[in-house]
Write a protein that holds these residues in place. Structure first.
Motif, short mmCIF file in Angstrom:
data_model
loop_
_atom_site.label_atom_id
_atom_site.label_comp_id
_atom_site.label_asym_id
_atom_site.label_seq_id
_atom_site.Cartn_x
_atom_site.Cartn_y
_atom_site.Cartn_z
N ILE A 156 0.98 -1.31 -0.02
CA ILE A 156 0.02 -0.06 -0.06
C ILE A 156 0.87 1.08 -0.13
CG2 ILE A 156 -1.96 1.25 1.22
CD1 ILE A 156 -2.71 -1.65 0.21
N LYS A 157 1.51 1.70 -1.15
CA LYS A 157 2.22 2.70 -1.12
C LYS A 157 2.18 3.21 -2.61
CE LYS A 157 5.86 3.18 1.24
NZ LYS A 157 7.05 3.06 2.05
N ILE A 158 1.90 4.72 -3.02
CA ILE A 158 1.83 5.03 -3.95
C ILE A 158 3.28 5.78 -4.41
CG2 ILE A 158 0.68 7.15 -5.31
CD1 ILE A 158 -1.45 5.21 -4.55
N LYS A 159 3.66 5.11 -5.63
CA LYS A 159 5.19 5.45 -5.76
C LYS A 159 5.29 6.52 -6.85
CE LYS A 159 6.06 0.38 -4.64
NZ LYS A 159 6.36 -0.78 -5.18
N VAL A 160 4.30 6.95 -7.32
CA VAL A 160 4.51 8.24 -8.49
C VAL A 160 4.40 9.51 -7.70
CG1 VAL A 160 3.63 6.61 -10.10
CG2 VAL A 160 1.99 7.86 -9.02
N PRO A 161 4.98 10.57 -8.34
CA PRO A 161 4.58 12.12 -7.75
C PRO A 161 3.11 12.34 -7.66
CG PRO A 161 6.31 11.97 -9.60
CD PRO A 161 5.60 10.58 -9.50
N SER A 162 2.77 12.75 -6.62
CA SER A 162 1.18 13.21 -6.47
C SER A 162 1.01 14.77 -5.56
CB SER A 162 0.80 12.07 -5.16
OG SER A 162 1.07 10.71 -5.66
N LEU A 163 -0.07 15.09 -5.97
CA LEU A 163 -0.36 16.48 -5.75
C LEU A 163 -1.87 16.23 -4.96
CD1 LEU A 163 -0.16 19.73 -5.75
CD2 LEU A 163 -1.56 19.52 -7.88
N VAL A 191 2.08 7.96 0.50
CA VAL A 191 2.36 8.67 -0.60
C VAL A 191 3.70 9.54 -0.38
CG1 VAL A 191 1.50 10.06 -2.32
CG2 VAL A 191 0.09 8.82 -0.81
N PRO A 192 5.03 9.00 -0.33
CA PRO A 192 5.97 9.68 -0.19
C PRO A 192 6.43 10.76 -0.99
CG PRO A 192 6.66 7.42 -1.06
CD PRO A 192 5.01 7.51 -0.81
N ASN A 193 6.16 10.83 -2.09
CA ASN A 193 6.38 11.93 -3.23
C ASN A 193 5.09 12.73 -3.31
OD1 ASN A 193 7.69 13.74 -4.87
ND2 ASN A 193 8.01 12.05 -6.45
N LEU A 194 5.03 13.39 -2.27
CA LEU A 194 3.45 14.34 -2.14
C LEU A 194 3.96 15.66 -2.08
CD1 LEU A 194 0.44 14.26 -2.22
CD2 LEU A 194 0.85 13.99 0.34
N GLU A 195 2.94 16.55 -2.85
CA GLU A 195 3.02 17.79 -2.69
C GLU A 195 1.80 18.28 -2.22
OE1 GLU A 195 4.40 20.27 -6.08
OE2 GLU A 195 5.76 19.02 -6.55
N ILE A 196 1.70 19.26 -1.09
CA ILE A 196 0.39 19.79 -0.59
C ILE A 196 0.18 21.07 -0.65
CG2 ILE A 196 -1.10 19.47 1.55
CD1 ILE A 196 0.61 17.01 2.35
N THR A 197 -0.82 21.53 -1.16
CA THR A 197 -1.24 22.82 -1.11
C THR A 197 -2.65 23.12 -0.60
OG1 THR A 197 -0.03 23.33 -3.11
CG2 THR A 197 -1.80 24.99 -2.73
N PHE A 198 -2.69 24.01 0.37
CA PHE A 198 -4.03 24.30 1.18
C PHE A 198 -4.41 25.80 0.37
CE2 PHE A 198 -2.90 21.21 4.23
CZ PHE A 198 -3.91 20.55 4.43
N LEU A 199 -5.78 26.00 0.09
CA LEU A 199 -6.19 27.36 -0.37
C LEU A 199 -7.10 27.91 0.72
CD1 LEU A 199 -7.18 26.33 -4.11
CD2 LEU A 199 -5.23 27.29 -3.21
N PRO A 200 -6.39 29.13 1.15
CA PRO A 200 -7.06 29.68 2.47
C PRO A 200 -8.70 29.76 2.69
CG PRO A 200 -5.23 31.01 1.77
CD PRO A 200 -5.42 29.81 0.70
N GLU A 201 -9.23 29.97 1.52
CA GLU A 201 -10.70 30.32 1.58
C GLU A 201 -11.35 29.30 1.08
OE1 GLU A 201 -12.29 32.68 3.44
OE2 GLU A 201 -10.18 33.41 4.06
N GLY A 202 -10.75 28.21 0.84
CA GLY A 202 -11.39 27.01 -0.15
C GLY A 202 -12.23 26.24 0.78
N SER A 203 -13.07 25.71 0.24
CA SER A 203 -14.28 24.71 0.55
C SER A 203 -13.72 23.42 0.13
CB SER A 203 -15.65 25.05 0.32
OG SER A 203 -16.05 25.10 -1.12
N HIS A 204 -15.03 22.47 0.28
CA HIS A 204 -14.88 21.22 -0.41
C HIS A 204 -14.48 21.25 -1.90
CE1 HIS A 204 -14.35 17.06 0.05
NE2 HIS A 204 -15.52 16.71 -0.70
N PHE A 205 -15.06 22.10 -2.60
CA PHE A 205 -15.19 22.29 -3.90
C PHE A 205 -14.41 23.33 -4.64
CE2 PHE A 205 -19.39 21.14 -2.41
CZ PHE A 205 -19.90 20.07 -2.98
#
Length: 226
Positions: A156-163, A191-205
Motif C-alpha cells: 500500500i504505497k503510491i510510488k508516483v509523484p502526487s499532488l 504517498v512519499p512523493n507528495l506535494e500539498i497545497t491548501f487554499l486559504p478560503e477554499g471549501s470542499h469544492f
C-alpha cells in the motif's frame, strides 16, 4: 482504454471519491501512471478496520448513506435539482454534516439558503440535468457503500509523484483526525512523493470555487515532471 489509444502512461486527477479511484489504479498499475493529483481528499486506507464509525457522529452523512435505500428515500422527497442544490450548500460549509435521530441529511438545509456565490444557477441546471439521466446510484455506491472494500494489493504505497489540493475551510478536515493525518506528514508514509497545497478560503469544492488557481497548480505540477 489507454491501450486502445496507444498511451503508455497517464496523469490521473480525482476529486473527492475520485481520489480512491485514481489511487487504486496507481496501486494496481504503477508502471502506467505518470503522476496523480487529488482535490479535497488525500490518500486514505480502506477496509473495515480503517473506517472509524465509533468516532463519527451517529447521524453523520457517510453512515446514513451507507445504508441501502436510506439516501434514496431521503432524496426521493425532492426533485433532482433540489437535491443537487442541497448537496452544494451543505458540503460547501466547514462543519461535518450530521443529522439528528428525527432528521434526514436533506433536512439539514434551509430551503431559503442561497447557492454559494461561485456556483451559478446555470451550473445547477447543468448538474441537475446530468443526474436526471444517471440518477444517484453510482454516486452513492462509490464511495459510501464501497468504503469498506480493500484495495486488494499488499504493497500500500503510491510510488508516483502526487499532488493534493485542499481548501483550508473544507469540512473534511474535521473528519476523525484527517487534518492531523495530512499536516503531521503521516499521509507521506503511503504517498512519499507528495506535494500539498491548501487554499486559504477554499471549501470542499476548490476546483469550482477557484478554477483558475487550481488549474494553474495542476499545470505547474505537471511541468515539473516533463
Amino acid at each position: 482504454m489507454i491501450d486502445s489509444l496507444d498511451i503508455h502512461k497517464v496523469f490521473l486527477v480525482g476529486k473527492d471519491f475520485g481520489a480512491r479511484v485514481v489511487f487504486h489504479f496507481a496501486l494496481l498499475h504503477p508502471n502506467r501512471v505518470l503522476a496523480v493529483a487529488t482535490l479535497g481528499v488525500p490518500f486514505l486506507l480502506t477496509g473495515p478496520g480503517t473506517f472509524p464509525q465509533d468516532l463519527l457522529p451517529k447521524g453523520f452523512y457517510m453512515l446514513r448513506w451507507q445504508e441501502s435505500g436510506r439516501a434514496e428515500a431521503d432524496f426521493g422527497r425532492f426533485d433532482t435539482k433540489t437535491v443537487v442544490k442541497n448537496i452544494y450548500i451543505l458540503f460547501s460549509g466547514s462543519e461535518l454534516p450530521a443529522a439528528k435521530d428525527d432528521e434526514e441529511i436533506m433536512d439539514l438545509v434551509d430551503p431559503s439558503t442561497p447557492l454559494p456565490a461561485w456556483f451559478t444557477e446555470e451550473d445547477l441546471a447543468n448538474y441537475a440535468s446530468l443526474y436526471e439521466n444517471s440518477g444517484f446510484k453510482t454516486a452513492l455506491q462509490v464511495p459510501y457503500r464501497a468504503w469498506l472494500e480493500e484495495y486488494g494489493v499488499e504493497d500500500i504505497k503510491i510510488k508516483v509523484p502526487s499532488l493534493l489540493v485542499m481548501g483550508e475551510k473544507d469540512y473534511a478536515l474535521k473528519f476523525s483526525g484527517l487534518e492531523r493525518f495530512i499536516s503531521s506528514g503521516m499521509v507521506k508514509e503511503y504517498v512519499p512523493n507528495l506535494e500539498i497545497t491548501f487554499l486559504p478560503e477554499g471549501s470542499h469544492f476548490v476546483q469550482e470555487q477557484f478554477p483558475e488557481q487550481v488549474n494553474q497548480l495542476i499545470i505547474d505540477f505537471l511541468n515539473k515532471l516533463v
